[in-house]
Design a protein around this motif. Structure first.
Motif, PDB file in Angstrom:
ATOM      1  N   ALA A   1       0.856  -1.204   0.000  1.00 19.91           N
ATOM      2  CA  ALA A   1       0.000   0.000   0.000  1.00 19.91           C
ATOM      3  C   ALA A   1       0.889   1.250   0.000  1.00 19.91           C
ATOM      4  N   ILE A   2       1.946   1.211   0.795  1.00 21.44           N
ATOM      5  CA  ILE A   2       2.830   2.369   0.954  1.00 21.44           C
ATOM      6  C   ILE A   2       3.652   2.618  -0.306  1.00 21.44           C
ATOM      7  N   ALA A   3       4.123   1.549  -0.932  1.00 16.85           N
ATOM      8  CA  ALA A   3       4.915   1.707  -2.156  1.00 16.85           C
ATOM      9  C   ALA A   3       4.044   2.297  -3.263  1.00 16.85           C
ATOM     10  N   SER A   4       2.814   1.774  -3.413  1.00 18.66           N
ATOM     11  CA  SER A   4       2.022   2.293  -4.532  1.00 18.66           C
ATOM     12  C   SER A   4       1.482   3.692  -4.236  1.00 18.66           C
ATOM     13  N   HIS A   5       1.253   4.021  -2.961  1.00 21.19           N
ATOM     14  CA  HIS A   5       0.748   5.352  -2.629  1.00 21.19           C
ATOM     15  C   HIS A   5       1.832   6.425  -2.770  1.00 21.19           C
ATOM     16  N   SER A   6       3.058   6.085  -2.366  1.00 22.32           N
ATOM     17  CA  SER A   6       4.108   7.117  -2.278  1.00 22.32           C
ATOM     18  C   SER A   6       5.101   7.084  -3.433  1.00 22.32           C
ATOM     19  N   GLY A   7       5.182   5.948  -4.117  1.00 22.25           N
ATOM     20  CA  GLY A   7       6.196   5.823  -5.169  1.00 22.25           C
ATOM     21  C   GLY A   7       7.577   5.523  -4.589  1.00 22.25           C
ATOM     22  N   ALA A   8       7.647   5.309  -3.274  1.00 21.02           N
ATOM     23  CA  ALA A   8       8.942   5.002  -2.643  1.00 21.02           C
ATOM     24  C   ALA A   8       9.302   3.533  -2.872  1.00 21.02           C
ATOM     25  N   ASN A   9      10.579   3.222  -2.701  1.00 21.48           N
ATOM     26  CA  ASN A   9      11.032   1.824  -2.724  1.00 21.48           C
ATOM     27  C   ASN A   9      11.096   1.352  -1.284  1.00 21.48           C
ATOM     28  N   VAL A  10      10.411   0.260  -1.008  1.00 21.69           N
ATOM     29  CA  VAL A  10      10.335  -0.201   0.384  1.00 21.69           C
ATOM     30  C   VAL A  10      11.149  -1.480   0.572  1.00 21.69           C
ATOM     31  N   VAL A  11      11.965  -1.488   1.620  1.00 27.11           N
ATOM     32  CA  VAL A  11      12.702  -2.699   2.000  1.00 27.11           C
ATOM     33  C   VAL A  11      12.110  -3.177   3.320  1.00 27.11           C
ATOM     34  N   GLY A  12      11.523  -4.364   3.302  1.00 30.71           N
ATOM     35  CA  GLY A  12      10.917  -4.899   4.527  1.00 30.71           C
ATOM     36  C   GLY A  12      11.804  -5.965   5.129  1.00 30.71           C
ATOM     37  N   ILE A  13      11.766  -6.041   6.451  1.00 31.00           N
ATOM     38  CA  ILE A  13      12.516  -7.108   7.124  1.00 31.00           C
ATOM     39  C   ILE A  13      11.576  -7.832   8.084  1.00 31.00           C
ATOM     40  N   THR A  14      11.649  -9.153   8.074  1.00 32.73           N
ATOM     41  CA  THR A  14      10.881  -9.955   9.034  1.00 32.73           C
ATOM     42  C   THR A  14      11.746 -11.134   9.470  1.00 32.73           C
ATOM     43  N   ILE A  15      11.533 -11.558  10.701  1.00 30.09           N
ATOM     44  CA  ILE A  15      12.316 -12.658  11.255  1.00 30.09           C
ATOM     45  C   ILE A  15      11.842 -14.000  10.699  1.00 30.09           C
ATOM     46  N   ASN A  16      10.651 -14.017  10.101  1.00 31.03           N
ATOM     47  CA  ASN A  16      10.024 -15.278   9.728  1.00 31.03           C
ATOM     48  C   ASN A  16      10.149 -15.566   8.224  1.00 31.03           C
ATOM     49  N   GLU A  17      10.834 -16.644   7.927  1.00 30.23           N
ATOM     50  CA  GLU A  17      11.121 -16.977   6.527  1.00 30.23           C
ATOM     51  C   GLU A  17       9.854 -17.280   5.713  1.00 30.23           C
ATOM     52  N   TYR A  18       8.897 -17.912   6.371  1.00 27.04           N
ATOM     53  CA  TYR A  18       7.639 -18.222   5.674  1.00 27.04           C
ATOM     54  C   TYR A  18       6.975 -16.919   5.200  1.00 27.04           C
ATOM     55  N   GLN A  19       7.024 -15.887   6.074  1.00 29.34           N
ATOM     56  CA  GLN A  19       6.446 -14.592   5.690  1.00 29.34           C
ATOM     57  C   GLN A  19       7.214 -13.972   4.521  1.00 29.34           C
ATOM     58  N   VAL A  20       8.534 -14.163   4.507  1.00 26.16           N
ATOM     59  CA  VAL A  20       9.344 -13.615   3.413  1.00 26.16           C
ATOM     60  C   VAL A  20       8.837 -14.178   2.085  1.00 26.16           C
ATOM     61  N   ASN A  21       8.617 -15.489   2.060  1.00 25.97           N
ATOM     62  CA  ASN A  21       8.153 -16.122   0.814  1.00 25.97           C
ATOM     63  C   ASN A  21       6.756 -15.658   0.433  1.00 25.97           C
ATOM     64  N   ARG A  22       5.880 -15.549   1.432  1.00 24.40           N
ATOM     65  CA  ARG A  22       4.514 -15.062   1.164  1.00 24.40           C
ATOM     66  C   ARG A  22       4.570 -13.625   0.632  1.00 24.40           C
ATOM     67  N   ALA A  23       5.364 -12.788   1.299  1.00 27.13           N
ATOM     68  CA  ALA A  23       5.440 -11.370   0.912  1.00 27.13           C
ATOM     69  C   ALA A  23       5.982 -11.237  -0.508  1.00 27.13           C
ATOM     70  N   ARG A  24       7.033 -12.003  -0.835  1.00 30.81           N
ATOM     71  CA  ARG A  24       7.610 -11.924  -2.192  1.00 30.81           C
ATOM     72  C   ARG A  24       6.588 -12.356  -3.226  1.00 30.81           C
ATOM     73  N   MET A  25       5.827 -13.414  -2.895  1.00 26.18           N
ATOM     74  CA  MET A  25       4.813 -13.920  -3.833  1.00 26.18           C
ATOM     75  C   MET A  25       3.733 -12.834  -4.054  1.00 26.18           C
ATOM     76  N   HIS A  26       3.282 -12.208  -2.959  1.00 23.14           N
ATOM     77  CA  HIS A  26       2.247 -11.165  -3.092  1.00 23.14           C
ATOM     78  C   HIS A  26       2.798  -9.951  -3.865  1.00 23.14           C
TER      79      HIS A  26
END
Ligand SMILES: C=C(CC[C@@H](C)[C@H]1CC[C@H]2C3=CC[C@H]4[C@H](C)[C@@H](O)CC[C@]4(C)[C@H]3CC[C@]12C)C(C)C
Ligand SMILES: C[S@@+](CC[C@H](N)C(=O)[O-])C[C@H]1O[C@@H](n2cnc3c(N)ncnc32)[C@H](O)[C@@H]1O
Length: 395
Positions: A140-165
């Motif tokens: 939501a933030i990337a498309s609203h602002s045009g910024a490049n967002v780098v997210g970090i999470t401790i959970n690898e499963y979330q990393v894969n879900r986030a990349r897929m989305h």
């Protein structure tokens, strides 16, 4: 006649089943279906054991206070709950004030967009999402602002879900996801134009550690916004009901201990931030953030039956039923936290990393000299005494 009665009964049953599963507060969110519920990166047969292990942390509360053990405990928690969250809540794992006439999805998005609006970043800026989940806010933030967002999470499963989305949303060139600990981030000093954390730093055993790390990676002059989970001024540690609610929230949400609202700005200042704004976004005229949870109760009953049946059929891992039951109870504690006003998940701080003044030091006759040339002034400090030497000759 018998055939007609049979037909009517069957139609009624089918209609009832359809209403129960599909219409009653539909839990099926885009991207996740009940039949796909899993234990994240945990294999099906180990879900129950991991759930028991999660609870064993609370039998030794001292261990939760040990910094090194918390990320692993949080990681286990998110393996257990991520699919259920996505299925029954959506891709943004946080609350937002409800807005009359707007859907939950719109209210969530507005809450996220407000965060990046306050950061005041330009399109193309590089911003950090500390504790990004499966990336609902990031997209939501990337498309609203045009910024490049780098997210970090401790959970690898979330990393894969986030990349897929991200890929599915066509935002993978703007959104990057890294698996790591926000207490020790793999990013260079002064490398971000802004940062935010949405209902994530509450998992840090020591808030100063995550704030100091965010401070380190921010460029001087850039802003950081956080939505924090805290107890409010209405919380009384000597009220048994308050203690029960807070403990229920901590246990059902993998928190090493809820902080008081009064600690947040102080900790941010302690690590070096300048405070720009501090506000509990749950306070009136904002409408209750817990309304969505309260209204969903009937659907959660339905979900519980579905999860139980799926586990019984061997489609969902056995432990998922216990995890769902834990969340069911947590929803009640959170609602009570909202109703009593002793808890808020949206205590907002907006702060800035100050612009550095250039300084250099040199030694003369064993006395330490610091020459400070910030803002055009020339101040010389000798053993703690400051001499203003602007427009003066100095030997
Ligand atoms: C910030 C955090 C998470 C906040 C919320 C996103 C989640 C807190 C409680 C969760 C839920 C409770 C009840 C579940 C329900 C029983 C199930 O059928 C469907 C999912 C729930 C609604 C689930 C969804 C996410 C929460 C609202 C914490 C962890 C710091
Ligand atoms: C409640 S979720 C919020 C996610 C996201 N901000 C959102 O609103 O959708 C909390 C997030 O913080 C992350 N998190 C918690 N502790 C962490 C740590 N030590 N390092 C990195 N991420 C962490 C979790 O993995 C999870 O993604």
């Amino acid at each position: 006649m018998d055939a007609l009665a049979l037909f009517c009964t069957a139609s009624l049953l089918a209609g009832g089943l359809y209403w129960f599963v599909c219409v009653l507060g539909s839990a099926e969110q885009k991207g996740k279906r009940a039949v796909h519920l899993s234990g994240g990166s945990i294999s099906s047969e180990k879900v129950q054991d991991k759930y028991n292990q999660y609870w064993s942390f609370f039998r030794r509360p001292k261990e939760i206070e040990t910094t090194e053990k918390v990320p692993a405990f949080v990681d286990t928690f998110y393996n257990l709950v991520t699919d259920i969250y996505e299925w029954g809540w959506g891709q943004s794992f946080h609350f937002s004030p409800s807005i009359p006439g707007k859907s939950h999805r719109d209210a969530t998005r507005l809450h996220e967009e407000m965060a990046v609006d306050l950061l005041n970043v330009k399109p193309g800026a590089r911003i950090l999402d500390a504790g990004c989940g499966v990336g609902g806010p990031m997209r939501a933030i990337a498309s609203h602002s045009g910024a490049n967002v780098v997210g970090i999470t401790i959970n690898e499963y979330q990393v894969n879900r986030a990349r897929m989305h991200n890929k599915k949303a066509g935002l993978d060139s703007q959104c990057e996801v890294v698996c790591g600990n926000f207490l020790q981030m793999p990013f260079a000093d002064d490398s971000f134009d802004g940062a935010y954390s949405i209902e994530a730093t509450c998992h840090a055993p020591k808030l100063e550690e995550v704030y100091a790390e965010i401070y380190r990676v921010l460029k001087p002059g850039s802003m950081y916004l956080s939505y924090e989970w805290v107890t409010t001024e209405l919380y009384h540690a000597d009220d048994p009901e308050h203690v029960e609610i807070v403990q229920g929230i901590e246990r059902g949400d993998a928190l090493p201990g809820l902080r008081s609202y009064s600690d947040i700005a102080e900790i941010a200042r302690k690590v070096g931030f300048e405070m720009v704004k501090e506000k509990d976004l749950a306070k009136p005229p904002a409408r209750p953030w817990w309304l969505r949870l309260k209204m969903g109760r009937l659907a959660y009953w339905r979900n519980h039956i579905l999860v139980t049946v799926l586990a019984w059929l061997g489609i969902a891992p056995k432990g998922v039923v216990d995890v769902h039951e834990m969340l069911f109870k947590t929803a009640d504690y959170l609602t009570r936290g909202g109703d009593t006003g002793i808890f808020t998940p949206m205590h907002m701080i907006l702060c800035r990393k100050p612009v550095k003044k250039d300084s250099f030091t040199f030694r003369i006759d064993a006395a330490l000299l610091i020459v400070d040339v910030g803002l055009g002034a020339l101040n010389i400090e000798v053993d703690g005494i400051v001499f203003n030497c602007s427009r003066r000759k100095f030997k």
